[in-house]
Write a protein that holds these residues in place. Structure first.
Motif, PDB file in Angstrom:
ATOM      1  N   PHE A 191       0.810  -1.214   0.000  1.00 36.42           N
ATOM      2  CA  PHE A 191       0.000   0.000   0.000  1.00 36.42           C
ATOM      3  C   PHE A 191       0.851   1.276   0.000  1.00 36.42           C
TER       4      PHE A 191
ATOM      5  N   ASP B  95       2.706   3.850  -1.888  1.00 35.34           N
ATOM      6  CA  ASP B  95       2.788   4.399  -3.245  1.00 35.34           C
ATOM      7  C   ASP B  95       3.952   5.393  -3.267  1.00 35.34           C
TER       8      ASP B  95
ATOM      9  N   HIS C  43      -2.738  -4.671  -4.434  1.00 39.16           N
ATOM     10  CA  HIS C  43      -3.621  -4.439  -3.292  1.00 39.16           C
ATOM     11  C   HIS C  43      -4.489  -5.657  -3.022  1.00 39.16           C
TER      12      HIS C  43
ATOM     13  N   LEU D 149      -3.675   3.665   5.813  1.00 34.90           N
ATOM     14  CA  LEU D 149      -5.068   3.575   6.265  1.00 34.90           C
ATOM     15  C   LEU D 149      -5.915   2.808   5.248  1.00 34.90           C
ATOM     16  N   ARG D 150      -5.498   2.833   3.987  1.00 32.34           N
ATOM     17  CA  ARG D 150      -6.195   2.057   2.960  1.00 32.34           C
ATOM     18  C   ARG D 150      -6.075   0.554   3.203  1.00 32.34           C
ATOM     19  N   ALA D 151      -5.037   0.165   3.930  1.00 38.43           N
ATOM     20  CA  ALA D 151      -4.844  -1.247   4.256  1.00 38.43           C
ATOM     21  C   ALA D 151      -5.485  -1.618   5.589  1.00 38.43           C
TER      22      ALA D 151
ATOM     23  N   ARG E 132      -4.449  -7.762   0.459  1.00 33.52           N
ATOM     24  CA  ARG E 132      -5.629  -7.993   1.303  1.00 33.52           C
ATOM     25  C   ARG E 132      -5.859  -9.487   1.516  1.00 33.52           C
TER      26      ARG E 132
ATOM     27  N   ARG F 269      -3.732   2.054  11.072  1.00 27.64           N
ATOM     28  CA  ARG F 269      -3.749   3.431  11.554  1.00 27.64           C
ATOM     29  C   ARG F 269      -2.467   3.702  12.335  1.00 27.64           C
TER      30      ARG F 269
ATOM     31  N   ARG G  32      -1.883   8.259   5.422  1.00 19.21           N
ATOM     32  CA  ARG G  32      -3.041   8.137   4.536  1.00 19.21           C
ATOM     33  C   ARG G  32      -2.993   6.852   3.712  1.00 19.21           C
ATOM     34  N   GLN G  33      -1.794   6.517   3.209  1.00 20.56           N
ATOM     35  CA  GLN G  33      -1.661   5.329   2.370  1.00 20.56           C
ATOM     36  C   GLN G  33      -1.956   4.046   3.143  1.00 20.56           C
TER      37      GLN G  33
END
Length: 506
Positions: free
Chosen positions: A269, A271, A311, A362-364, A315, A367, A359-360
């Motif tokens: 995740f 980038d 991604h 958090l997509r995974a 997951r 936190r 931010r990146q």
């Protein structure tokens, strides 16, 4: 001008960090003044080959197990003491063991012993032939101090005084300003028109550094934002180059991140293009690689078999490991939530990077809570406390040695730099092969080590910045040098004679 009206008086340089005391043995960081005050046995040429430093000449035995270095005739410390081989060996042993570590500092690993053959000759006996021994000998962390003065002053060494053999001696030190002047042993440099005095001022705030370009007494400014770089500026010359450094995210193996699959899933995740665009003004090295593009071994690694997960694959890997989304979307497994503290430095680049990484990930379902600490001592103490993660940057003349030191399993502190408590024996083995490789095999050995690193992920490399240096056009012989920490000050002259300024201590 000088009292005799014969030459320049002062070079004034703006530095982006506060200063740490000038102590290569126990100091928290190596700053530009150390380059002027101390010498290393060898120096690194622009071609990456060794050049004379404090050692004027050297020989290597036929079996590669012994290196003998002949010291420069007449070398003296700033205190006036003769710099002989016995004191050099004593100084090297301080650097090697950091005055009492149970394990020698990691970049000394090829060395078995150091001894004075006679008053002018130092011999390194090796555990195995090592073509890269010069990397140790030109490293700023093996700069030669007067060990007697070092022991006498203790924690005041490098602040009250600094006893080296460099062209400049320390006059005044504080965290905000350092002043050096030509040592008595540097008469030839004074006659050649070199600055008699150098002053560095600390200026961590980027806006203040930009404003300092308007100050007539300022000669050079480090870390000028790229948006301010203007090639046709009539007053300033702007040097830019890929910095031999790397930002990285380290996950503490002892805090649950020892699982390779988990580290690879989180790395998916990251980038790097987005990191470089948002945090580095779009001018950083965003390759997925253990070492930056500036390094001699950068092109020996190809991101192929050890590619990043997509991604979807990441997951799926998190699900295989038993992680499911909690009510707020944070991944958890048996009550362990992927929500944790990450310590980093309180500077503009780190704050920008932290915001994007937060931010990146958090997509995974991860936190991160960043806490910011002043560089360098406060930050290092926070890292040594063993947080779940930290965001840092190494800056080293030779990237392979930096990667090895900050990730190999047997370099866990004390004596090494592996603060994330990484345990990756497969990577360690490739590092050993690299150190033992003959010069013509080094690229292949580096490629093997880099592939192992990326497959095992001892830490997550992020991106590398572009470094900038603004230099007044009337300052000659001073600018960025490839794959070095800081420029040398011994070749600096001023066009048209004196700056006409005398600032700071008298």
């Amino acid at each position: 001008m000088s009292p005799g009206g014969s030459g320049p008086e002062q070079l004034e340089e703006i530095f982006e960090y506060r200063f740490t005391r000038l102590d290569p043995v126990m100091g928290d960081h190596i700053d530009p003044p150390s380059v002027a005050v101390y010498e290393t046995l060898l120096t690194k040429g622009a071609d990456g080959k060794p050049r004379p430093g404090l050692a004027a000449a050297w020989t290597v035995s036929d079996d590669g197990m012994s290196w003998r270095l002949r010291l420069r005739d007449g070398a003296r410390f700033h205190s006036g003491a003769i710099c002989d081989a016995h004191l050099v060996v004593e100084a090297l042993e301080l650097c090697r063991w950091a005055d009492g570590l149970p394990r020698q500092v990691w970049y000394w690993d090829p060395v078995d012993s150091v001894r004075a053959v006679d008053d002018r000759t130092v011999e390194f006996r090796l555990l195995f032939p090592c073509a890269r021994l010069p990397v140790l000998l030109w490293g700023t962390h093996t700069a030669i101090v007067n060990p007697r003065t070092w022991r006498q002053l203790g924690s005041e060494f490098g602040a009250v005084t600094a006893d080296g053999t460099g062209a400049y001696r320390l006059v005044e030190y504080s965290a905000d300003s350092v002043i050096v002047e030509l040592a008595g042993i540097s008469t030839a440099l004074a006659l050649a028109g070199r600055p008699r005095r150098i002053r560095w001022r600390s200026m961590p705030d980027e806006a203040e550094r930009v404003a300092s370009l308007e100050e007539p007494e300022v000669s050079a400014v480090r870390a000028v934002p790229l948006s301010r770089v203007t090639p046709d500026d009539p007053i300033w010359r702007f040097d830019t180059q890929a910095e031999n450094s790397q930002f990285y995210l380290a996950l503490n193996f002892d805090a649950g991140f020892g699982d390779r699959g988990l580290r690879r899933a989180l790395e998916a995740f990251i980038d790097r293009e987005e990191l470089a665009d948002e945090a580095l003004e779009g001018r950083g090295d965003a390759r997925r690689s253990p070492i930056p593009v500036a390094d001699e071994f950068a092109d020996s690694y190809v991101d192929s078999s050890d590619r990043a997960l997509s991604h979807a694959e990441a997951r799926a890997e998190l699900a295989r490991l038993g992680f499911t989304p909690d009510d707020d979307g944070i991944a958890q497994r048996d009550g362990w939530r992927l929500e944790f503290e990450c310590v980093t430095q309180n500077t503009d680049p780190f704050r920008s990077l932290a915001a994007v990484v937060e931010r990146q990930l958090l997509r995974a379902g991860v936190r991160i809570h960043f806490t910011f600490h002043e560089p360098f001592a406060d930050f290092y103490r926070a890292v040594e406390a063993g947080p779940p993660a930290f965001l840092s940057k190494w800056l080293w003349p030779d990237a392979m040695e930096a990667v090895m030191g900050f990730s190999r399993s047997d370099c866990i502190e004390p004596g090494g730099g592996n603060w994330q408590h990484a345990n990756t024996p497969a990577v360690d083995e490739t590092y050993d092969r690299f150190l033992r490789a003959e010069a013509n095999d080094a690229r292949a050995a580096s490629a093997l080590a880099q592939r192992a690193f990326m497959a095992e992920m001892p830490y997550l490399p992020l991106c590398s910045p572009t470094e900038t240096l603004a230099v007044r056009r009337d300052v000659l012989g001073f600018g960025l040098e490839p794959r070095t920490l800081y420029p040398s000050y011994e070749q600096v002259t001023f066009a048209g004679g004196s700056t006409g300024l005398m600032m700071g201590a008298t």
